[in-house]
Write a protein that holds these residues in place. Structure first.
Motif, short mmCIF file in Angstrom:
data_model
loop_
_atom_site.label_atom_id
_atom_site.label_comp_id
_atom_site.label_asym_id
_atom_site.label_seq_id
_atom_site.Cartn_x
_atom_site.Cartn_y
_atom_site.Cartn_z
N GLY A 273 -2.24 3.25 7.74
CA GLY A 273 -1.15 2.33 8.10
C GLY A 273 0.20 3.45 8.00
O GLY A 273 0.76 3.33 9.59
N ARG A 274 0.34 4.30 8.11
CA ARG A 274 1.32 5.62 8.23
C ARG A 274 0.76 5.71 9.50
O ARG A 274 1.48 6.19 10.17
CB ARG A 274 1.39 6.63 7.59
N ARG A 275 -0.21 6.77 9.95
CA ARG A 275 -0.18 6.84 12.00
C ARG A 275 -0.09 5.80 12.24
O ARG A 275 0.64 5.54 13.48
CB ARG A 275 -1.84 7.17 11.16
N GLY A 276 -0.58 4.68 12.18
CA GLY A 276 0.15 3.12 12.84
C GLY A 276 1.07 2.59 13.66
O GLY A 276 1.63 2.47 14.09
N VAL B 287 10.99 -2.55 11.29
CA VAL B 287 10.56 -1.01 10.73
C VAL B 287 10.83 -0.81 9.20
O VAL B 287 10.81 -1.28 7.80
CB VAL B 287 8.76 -1.11 11.21
N ARG B 288 11.88 0.20 9.91
CA ARG B 288 12.38 1.28 9.19
C ARG B 288 13.35 0.46 8.55
O ARG B 288 14.01 0.54 7.12
CB ARG B 288 13.33 1.88 9.82
N SER B 289 14.11 -0.70 9.29
CA SER B 289 15.62 -1.43 8.22
C SER B 289 14.83 -2.27 7.47
O SER B 289 15.70 -2.61 5.96
CB SER B 289 16.64 -2.11 9.60
N ARG C 245 1.31 -1.17 -0.12
CA ARG C 245 -0.18 -0.16 0.17
C ARG C 245 1.30 0.91 0.18
O ARG C 245 0.15 1.97 -0.98
CB ARG C 245 -0.80 -0.24 1.21
N GLN C 246 1.96 1.23 0.17
CA GLN C 246 2.59 2.54 0.61
C GLN C 246 3.63 2.25 -0.36
O GLN C 246 3.81 3.89 -1.09
CB GLN C 246 3.66 2.20 1.81
#
Length: 123
Positions: free
Chosen positions: A84-87, A101-103, A23-24
């Motif tokens: 999703g971004r807010r979560g 999540v970032r890596s 989605r992102q």
């Protein structure tokens, strides 16, 4: 305890990150790019020391529950792009989750990019 490749794959798939990425990042909607992304994440995880792999697998396994707890019961897999971004911003407040999540996301995007070169991520 050493997570086998199948365990790492299962943890990644059950984490909900793959659906979040779809989605992102529109580039990951292509099946070949998605396969390259997953292969790159898993391949990189396999190179980590055992203790790091175990920790990473634990965070991936806990991610769906942590996401639900930080978003008031919402599931990551069913979240819209903005939800999703807010979560994920809320989840980032928990120790370890922001880094994983970032890596993972960075590795997935690199894997998708490598796959587009036609070399299957090998250079």
């Amino acid at each position: 305890m050493r997570p086998a490749p199948k365990v790492l794959r299962a943890c990644l798939r059950s984490s909900g990150l793959r659906s979040y990425w779809l989605r992102q990042y529109p580039c990951l909607r292509d099946p070949a790019a998605r396969a390259g992304a997953e292969a790159h994440v898993l391949g990189t995880l396999r190179t980590l020391p055992v203790t790091h792999r175990v920790g990473y697998a634990a965070v991936l396994g806990a991610l769906p529950l942590a996401y639900r707890l930080t978003t008031g019961g919402r599931a990551l897999r069913g979240a819209t792009g903005e939800e999703g971004r807010r979560g994920m911003r809320a989840l980032a407040a928990l120790p370890g989750f922001a880094e994983v999540v970032r890596s993972s996301t960075a590795l997935a995007l690199l894997g998708a990019l490598d796959d587009r070169t036609g070399d299957g991520g090998r250079r």
